[in-house]
Each structure stands twice: as structure tokens, then as C-alpha cells.
Design a protein around this motif. Structure first.
Motif, PDB file in Angstrom:
ATOM      1  N   SER A  82     -55.240  30.381 -67.069  1.00  0.00           N
ATOM      2  CA  SER A  82     -56.687  30.309 -66.900  1.00  0.00           C
ATOM      3  C   SER A  82     -57.224  31.696 -66.625  1.00  0.00           C
ATOM      4  CB  SER A  82     -57.049  29.373 -65.746  1.00  0.00           C
ATOM      5  OG  SER A  82     -56.450  29.813 -64.556  1.00  0.00           O
ATOM      6  N   SER A  83     -58.432  31.945 -67.093  1.00  0.00           N
ATOM      7  CA  SER A  83     -59.009  33.281 -66.963  1.00  0.00           C
ATOM      8  C   SER A  83     -59.349  33.562 -65.516  1.00  0.00           C
ATOM      9  CB  SER A  83     -60.269  33.391 -67.827  1.00  0.00           C
ATOM     10  OG  SER A  83     -61.191  32.391 -67.480  1.00  0.00           O
ATOM     11  N   GLY A  84     -58.683  34.536 -64.930  1.00  0.00           N
ATOM     12  CA  GLY A  84     -58.995  34.970 -63.574  1.00  0.00           C
ATOM     13  C   GLY A  84     -58.434  34.090 -62.483  1.00  0.00           C
ATOM     14  N   GLU A  85     -57.797  32.967 -62.831  1.00  0.00           N
ATOM     15  CA  GLU A  85     -57.260  32.062 -61.820  1.00  0.00           C
ATOM     16  C   GLU A  85     -55.767  32.324 -61.651  1.00  0.00           C
ATOM     17  OE1 GLU A  85     -60.786  30.099 -60.807  1.00  0.00           O
ATOM     18  OE2 GLU A  85     -58.794  29.986 -59.917  1.00  0.00           O
ATOM     19  N   SER A  86     -55.331  32.473 -60.410  1.00  0.00           N
ATOM     20  CA  SER A  86     -53.922  32.703 -60.133  1.00  0.00           C
ATOM     21  C   SER A  86     -53.212  31.367 -60.007  1.00  0.00           C
ATOM     22  CB  SER A  86     -53.777  33.510 -58.841  1.00  0.00           C
ATOM     23  OG  SER A  86     -52.427  33.717 -58.535  1.00  0.00           O
ATOM     24  N   LEU A  87     -52.085  31.240 -60.722  1.00  0.00           N
ATOM     25  CA  LEU A  87     -51.336  29.992 -60.725  1.00  0.00           C
ATOM     26  C   LEU A  87     -49.964  30.177 -60.088  1.00  0.00           C
ATOM     27  CD1 LEU A  87     -52.002  28.733 -64.366  1.00  0.00           C
ATOM     28  CD2 LEU A  87     -53.051  27.860 -62.279  1.00  0.00           C
ATOM     29  N   LEU A  88     -49.517  29.126 -59.419  1.00  0.00           N
ATOM     30  CA  LEU A  88     -48.155  29.078 -58.911  1.00  0.00           C
ATOM     31  C   LEU A  88     -47.473  27.851 -59.488  1.00  0.00           C
ATOM     32  CD1 LEU A  88     -48.560  29.944 -55.106  1.00  0.00           C
ATOM     33  CD2 LEU A  88     -47.666  31.425 -56.903  1.00  0.00           C
ATOM     34  N   ALA A  89     -46.221  28.017 -59.874  1.00  0.00           N
ATOM     35  CA  ALA A  89     -45.424  26.882 -60.342  1.00  0.00           C
ATOM     36  C   ALA A  89     -44.559  26.400 -59.188  1.00  0.00           C
ATOM     37  CB  ALA A  89     -44.556  27.294 -61.523  1.00  0.00           C
ATOM     38  N   HIS A  90     -44.685  25.112 -58.857  1.00  0.00           N
ATOM     39  CA  HIS A  90     -43.901  24.499 -57.780  1.00  0.00           C
ATOM     40  C   HIS A  90     -42.879  23.574 -58.434  1.00  0.00           C
ATOM     41  CE1 HIS A  90     -46.685  25.589 -54.388  1.00  0.00           C
ATOM     42  NE2 HIS A  90     -47.494  25.743 -55.427  1.00  0.00           N
ATOM     43  N   GLN A  91     -41.603  23.886 -58.276  1.00  0.00           N
ATOM     44  CA  GLN A  91     -40.552  23.060 -58.867  1.00  0.00           C
ATOM     45  C   GLN A  91     -39.586  22.571 -57.792  1.00  0.00           C
ATOM     46  OE1 GLN A  91     -37.743  24.878 -61.704  1.00  0.00           O
ATOM     47  NE2 GLN A  91     -37.939  23.026 -62.934  1.00  0.00           N
ATOM     48  N   VAL A  92     -39.326  21.262 -57.805  1.00  0.00           N
ATOM     49  CA  VAL A  92     -38.372  20.666 -56.863  1.00  0.00           C
ATOM     50  C   VAL A  92     -37.015  20.560 -57.553  1.00  0.00           C
ATOM     51  CG1 VAL A  92     -37.802  18.639 -55.475  1.00  0.00           C
ATOM     52  CG2 VAL A  92     -40.185  19.401 -55.653  1.00  0.00           C
TER      53      VAL A  92
ATOM     54  N   GLU B  10     -33.911  37.486 -53.222  1.00  0.00           N
ATOM     55  CA  GLU B  10     -33.061  38.003 -54.293  1.00  0.00           C
ATOM     56  C   GLU B  10     -33.276  37.266 -55.618  1.00  0.00           C
ATOM     57  OE1 GLU B  10     -29.115  37.678 -52.785  1.00  0.00           O
ATOM     58  OE2 GLU B  10     -29.303  39.419 -51.445  1.00  0.00           O
ATOM     59  N   GLU B  11     -34.134  36.252 -55.614  1.00  0.00           N
ATOM     60  CA  GLU B  11     -34.433  35.499 -56.828  1.00  0.00           C
ATOM     61  C   GLU B  11     -35.913  35.655 -57.158  1.00  0.00           C
ATOM     62  OE1 GLU B  11     -32.551  33.386 -58.731  1.00  0.00           O
ATOM     63  OE2 GLU B  11     -30.665  33.569 -57.638  1.00  0.00           O
ATOM     64  N   THR B  12     -36.279  35.374 -58.416  1.00  0.00           N
ATOM     65  CA  THR B  12     -37.691  35.348 -58.788  1.00  0.00           C
ATOM     66  C   THR B  12     -38.351  34.156 -58.102  1.00  0.00           C
ATOM     67  OG1 THR B  12     -37.203  36.303 -60.955  1.00  0.00           O
ATOM     68  CG2 THR B  12     -39.312  35.174 -60.712  1.00  0.00           C
ATOM     69  N   GLY B  13     -39.449  34.404 -57.432  1.00  0.00           N
ATOM     70  CA  GLY B  13     -40.117  33.345 -56.689  1.00  0.00           C
ATOM     71  C   GLY B  13     -39.670  33.319 -55.240  1.00  0.00           C
TER      72      GLY B  13
END
Length: 261
Positions: free
Chosen positions: A106-116, A65-68
Motif C-alpha cells: 500500500s502506498s505509504g502504509e507500513s506493513l508487518l507480516a505476522h506468521q505463527v 540473528e534472523e530476519t524479523g
């Protein structure tokens, strides 16, 4: 003749299999903490316990129900301090958020943000730590760990050529140690209540435990026998289990064997 102490049954509670519960912490006061597909729940040490939602955000992340999405969740020994990981895809982040993190697309690179996120159950107060941007195509991933009492947090962020590890004092909201190590496949990171950090490296042909003291100077490294599993990082020792041999070994920080059972 001295009599052995007997355990006292406090309560039994039937639960539905559909809840898919995983016990992650038995608190010092007897409270039980469970993870499920619906989030984090607590059963108090009470004669008539009921499942309680510990943090609504964790539940919302768990059910989508949340983004991420929800990553790792840890509960401290008293059941008062909780840390959980929020993993957000690049497409779900605003451009200004990336600028705040010092990252860029970045061009063509998939990124994930990891937040604690740190959450105090008593005060109902949350504390967000800076997110780490990680390319999904790399084998080097983000790791973190919380000390048993919840005072310290260690974050391991993969960068271009190194891992950057930060030891954070949650009470003071300050970084008390910051060091780098060569990129390697990490299985897990640990931190104890003295602020000692341990990295479990599982690079093929280079399996080892790296121990760093909070003085930002002293480090030790040693390799336990194959198939080891870390059980505990203590004030002076490391305990590992060799499951295939049914063997328990205790090492001091430099890697000397203290006990072998």
C-alpha cells in the motif's frame, strides 16, 4: 485422622539475574519452560537439570540473528508442542511472498507480516501457517492463541472492516471453523481443548467476552464487571479475576454467574 499430602522438593537451581527469565509453562511431567532475552529454554524434571535450548530458530529470532523478530510464544501442557510468532517488516519480504499471501503493498502504509509457526519438540517438525499482513498504523492488531494441549490454534486477522477468525486443528492441519466479527480493540484470544474460542474485547465502552463454539453457529457475549482479567476458558465456564476487589467470578458461556468468591 486423615493427613494432608505434603509437597516434595525435586530440586533447586540458582540462575543468573542477567538471564531475565520468565516462567511460561510448568509441563505435566515437571519440566519448566522459560523465556528470556536469548530465547526459549527448558529445565527438565531432573536432579541435575541444565538449561536446554528448545528451538534454535526461536533463539536466533530473540537475539536478532534472523530476519524479523520474535513475537508471542506458547508451550502446551505436555511441553511437546510449541507455537511461536515471527514478525517480519514489509521491506524484508520478497515480492513473490506477498503474492502468495494475496496481499499487496500500500502506498505509504507500513506493513508487518505476522506468521505463527508450530513446532513439535519430539519429532523436531515445524509447520508454518499463512502469514497475516497488518498495517502498523491501525489500532487493530493480529492475535492468536493455542489450546492447552496444543491441538487447536485460533488466528484473528484484522481486515478492512472485520476481524477474520480461524479455528485450526493442528493435528489434521485443517480449518474447522471460520467466522467474522466487527472490528474492535482485542486484548487477547483464547481457545480450549474442545475448540471453543473466546475473544476478550476491550473497546472503550464496549468491554465484553465473545464466545464462539466450533459449530460455526453458536455464539455468546457478556460483559464481566470492570477491571476483570481472564484466568481460564474451561470446557463449560469462564473464570475471571477482579483484582481491585480481590474477587473471583465464574461464568457459564451465556454469562450467568456460577460462582462469586
Amino acid at each position: 485422622m486423615e493427613q494432608a499430602n505434603e509437597a516434595t522438593l525435586v530440586y533447586t537451581r540458582a540462575v543468573e539475574e542477567a538471564n531475565d527469565l520468565q516462567l511460561i509453562r510448568v509441563g505435566n511431567q515437571g519440566d519448566l519452560f522459560f523465556m528470556s532475552k536469548k530465547g526459549l529454554f527448558r529445565l527438565r524434571n531432573d536432579r541435575n537439570p541444565q538449561f536446554e535450548i528448545v528451538n534454535p530458530t526461536i533463539c536466533s529470532l530473540a537475539v536478532g540473528e534472523e530476519t524479523g523478530r520474535l513475537g508471542k510464544v506458547s508451550v502446551d501442557s505436555d511441553g511437546r508442542e510449541i507455537c511461536y510468532e515471527v514478525i517480519t517488516p514489509e521491506g524484508g519480504l520478497k515480492d513473490r511472498f506477498f503474492k502468495l499471501l494475496g496481499g499487496k503493498k500500500s502506498s505509504g502504509e507500513s506493513l508487518l507480516a505476522h506468521q505463527v509457526v508450530h513446532f513439535n519438540v519430539t519429532s523436531n517438525r515445524g509447520l508454518n501457517f499463512p502469514a497475516a499482513l497488518v498495517e502498523t498504523r491501525r489500532e487493530y492488531t493480529f492475535h492468536w492463541g493455542m489450546s492447552p494441549t496444543g491441538r487447536f490454534l485460533v488466528l484473528a486477522r484484522p481486515e478492512k472492516k472485520t476481524y477474520n477468525l480461524q479455528l485450526i486443528d493442528v493435528n489434521d492441519e485443517s480449518i474447522i471453523a471460520d467466522f467474522q466479527m466487527s472490528l474492535a480493540v482485542i486484548n487477547d484470544v483464547w481457545v480450549n481443548d474442545a475448540g471453543v474460542v473466546m475473544v476478550d474485547v476491550r473497546q472503550v465502552g464496549e468491554e465484553k467476552l465473545i464466545i464462539a463454539l466450533p459449530d460455526n453457529k453458536t455464539r455468546h457475549s457478556f460483559t464481566p464487571p470492570p477491571t476483570y482479567r481472564v484466568l481460564n476458558l474451561g470446557p463449560l465456564h469462564v473464570t475471571v479475576l477482579l483484582e481491585s476487589q480481590r474477587r473471583l467470578m465464574i461464568f457459564d458461556y451465556p454469562g450467568n454467574i456460577v460462582a462469586d468468591v
